[in-house]
Design a protein around this motif. Structure first.
Motif, PDB file in Angstrom:
ATOM      1  N   LEU A 188       0.833  -1.206   0.000  1.00 21.48           N
ATOM      2  CA  LEU A 188       0.000   0.000   0.000  1.00 21.48           C
ATOM      3  C   LEU A 188       0.868   1.257   0.000  1.00 21.48           C
ATOM      4  CD1 LEU A 188      -2.427  -1.544   2.527  1.00 21.48           C
ATOM      5  CD2 LEU A 188      -3.298  -0.388   0.498  1.00 21.48           C
ATOM      6  N   LEU A 189       2.050   1.166   0.618  1.00 19.43           N
ATOM      7  CA  LEU A 189       2.984   2.291   0.596  1.00 19.43           C
ATOM      8  C   LEU A 189       3.448   2.579  -0.830  1.00 19.43           C
ATOM      9  CD1 LEU A 189       4.729   4.333   2.214  1.00 19.43           C
ATOM     10  CD2 LEU A 189       6.471   2.519   2.396  1.00 19.43           C
ATOM     11  N   LYS A 190       3.713   1.525  -1.576  1.00 18.52           N
ATOM     12  CA  LYS A 190       4.138   1.708  -2.969  1.00 18.52           C
ATOM     13  C   LYS A 190       3.000   2.277  -3.810  1.00 18.52           C
ATOM     14  CE  LYS A 190       6.686  -0.555  -6.668  1.00 18.52           C
ATOM     15  NZ  LYS A 190       7.510  -1.718  -7.022  1.00 18.52           N
ATOM     16  N   PHE A 191       1.800   1.763  -3.627  1.00 17.61           N
ATOM     17  CA  PHE A 191       0.636   2.290  -4.360  1.00 17.61           C
ATOM     18  C   PHE A 191       0.459   3.785  -4.095  1.00 17.61           C
ATOM     19  CE2 PHE A 191      -3.858   3.513  -3.877  1.00 17.61           C
ATOM     20  CZ  PHE A 191      -4.237   3.489  -5.208  1.00 17.61           C
ATOM     21  N   TRP A 192       0.560   4.174  -2.826  1.00 11.93           N
ATOM     22  CA  TRP A 192       0.393   5.578  -2.462  1.00 11.93           C
ATOM     23  C   TRP A 192       1.432   6.456  -3.162  1.00 11.93           C
ATOM     24  CZ3 TRP A 192      -2.954   8.794  -0.276  1.00 11.93           C
ATOM     25  CH2 TRP A 192      -2.507  10.045   0.117  1.00 11.93           C
TER      26      TRP A 192
END
Length: 404
Positions: free
Chosen positions: A390-394
């Motif tokens: 989710l950190l990468k998506f953000w």
């Protein structure tokens, strides 16, 4: 804690198709006389020459006692003490790995890792490269990597996890673990707390980027996390039962990783921040802080990002429509499931309260980490691993999160 036999039976019944490893651990012993049982295991295995790998502190804590028992049983042994660097830290870097391998005679039958996480990473790497089995003797309930295959090591300033091999046996002596410094016990709890966000990241990566996923491994990790959280009062008191639950939880988390052959069940965005901070400390020649302490702090930062910013973004279908990536389109289709995952995560304050109970580090300030480094890690740490967290998506779709 799940037994090895039970784990094998469950793994044989699991149909996910994502098990890449047989569990090659013969014994896991958690008891008051584990050091004695470790030597009995060495006798039973007919090992004639063993090498103890430790640092100066862990040798005093447990290694010396192991040598006394080995001497009593007339088992040949040698000792390799890994040196601290100029900052007084033992780090699993090139120098330590070479030092360990040079200290392992070619005629050694096995290696004994006597220490916490770093010593295990060094021993795991060195023993694998020299084709020797190793035995785990934890000296503090501080990390979940004692019985995993992963060896996170620092090569040319970059922390990378290499899949090596698991120990053939683990002997955790409760009397030794109980005497561990409070900060190391709190760090072990912090490492377990990180499973809230690592499990969310793993499920998200599976749903959106098709990363292999095993519901059995996820369930084992979640069970270990819950057991640990439910025993926080006992862990705070430092009694035997509390320490036993903590080390059992850490070992079960390691088994969950071992089952699938990689660290996704136990390592997500929170670990990426921790690794980023560690690499910065090495570059700046700063003394290191405990891995689990960093994870306990980074978990709160990641929870704040996920439960607020990321949740708002994923809940906004109109905004998702504006993104052209395949991942955004996949999120559009899995929106409800992902929102549920995020809503079930605890609030950062709940984590802070538990860490405070254990006298652990709560904020980056407690660790000597400046706001600018936290900000930098939020924007760059996702690049350290090839995982669609989710950190990468953000970061791919928004790119900024103002850390206050």
């Amino acid at each position: 804690m799940i037994s090895l036999n039970e784990l094998t039976n469950l793994a044989n019944k699991c149909t996910c198709g994502n098990h890449h490893n047989d569990i090659l651990i013969d014994e896991i012993v958690i008891s008051d006389d584990a050091l004695i049982k470790a030597v009995k295991y060495i006798e039973k295995s007919q090992f004639e020459k063993v090498v103890i790998i430790a640092d100066q502190n862990t040798f005093e804590v447990a290694g010396k006692r192991v040598t006394e028992i080995l001497s009593d049983e007339k088992i040949d042994y040698s000792i390799t003490i890994i040196s601290a660097n100029n900052q007084g830290d033992v780090i699993a870097d090139e120098e330590a790995l070479i030092e360990a391998m040079l200290g392992i005679p070619q005629n050694a039958d096995s290696i004994i890792a006597v220490g916490a996480g770093t010593i295990h990473d060094i021993a795991r790497f060195a023993s694998y490269k020299m084709a020797k089995p190793f035995i785990s003797i934890p000296t503090a309930p501080s990390v979940d990597g004692f019985n995993s295959m992963g060896a996170p090591v620092v090569i040319k300033g970059v922390k990378t996890t290499y899949q090596m091999h698991s120990p053939i046996a683990v002997f955790a002596d409760i009397n030794v673990l109980q005497k561990a410094p409070k900060e190391m016990i709190a760090a072990g709890f912090g490492d377990m707390i990180g499973k809230y966000t690592s499990l969310a990241d793993w499920k998200f990566s599976h749903l959106i980027a098709k990363e292999p996923y095993c519901s059995l491994s996820a369930q084992l990790t979640k069970e270990a996390l819950n057991n640990c959280v439910n025993a926080v009062k006992q862990i705070e008191n430092g009694d035997k039962e509390g320490i036993k639950v903590l080390i059992e939880s850490l070992i079960q988390s390691g088994l969950a990783m071992l089952l699938v052959g990689y660290s996704s069940p136990a390592s997500g965005g929170e670990h990426h921040l921790s690794h980023f901070w560690e690499m910065d400390f090495i570059k700046e020649n700063k003394s290191q802080v405990l891995h689990g302490a960093k994870v306990g702090v980074s978990s709160q930062i990641i929870l704040d990002l996920y439960k607020n910013n990321v949740l708002d973004l994923i809940g906004n279908k109109e905004q998702l429509k504006n993104f052209s990536t395949a991942e955004a389109k996949a999120i559009f289709d899995k929106q409800h499931e992902i929102i549920t995952i995020l809503e079930l995560l605890p609030k950062p304050k709940e984590i802070a309260n538990m860490l405070s109970m254990l006298e652990g580090s709560v904020t980056p300030y407690d660790l000597g980490i400046e706001p600018a480094l936290v900000q930098d890690s939020l924007n760059k740490a996702h690049e350290l691993r090839n995982r669609y967290t989710l950190l990468k998506f953000w970061n791919e779709h928004i790119g900024e999160h103002q850390y206050v």
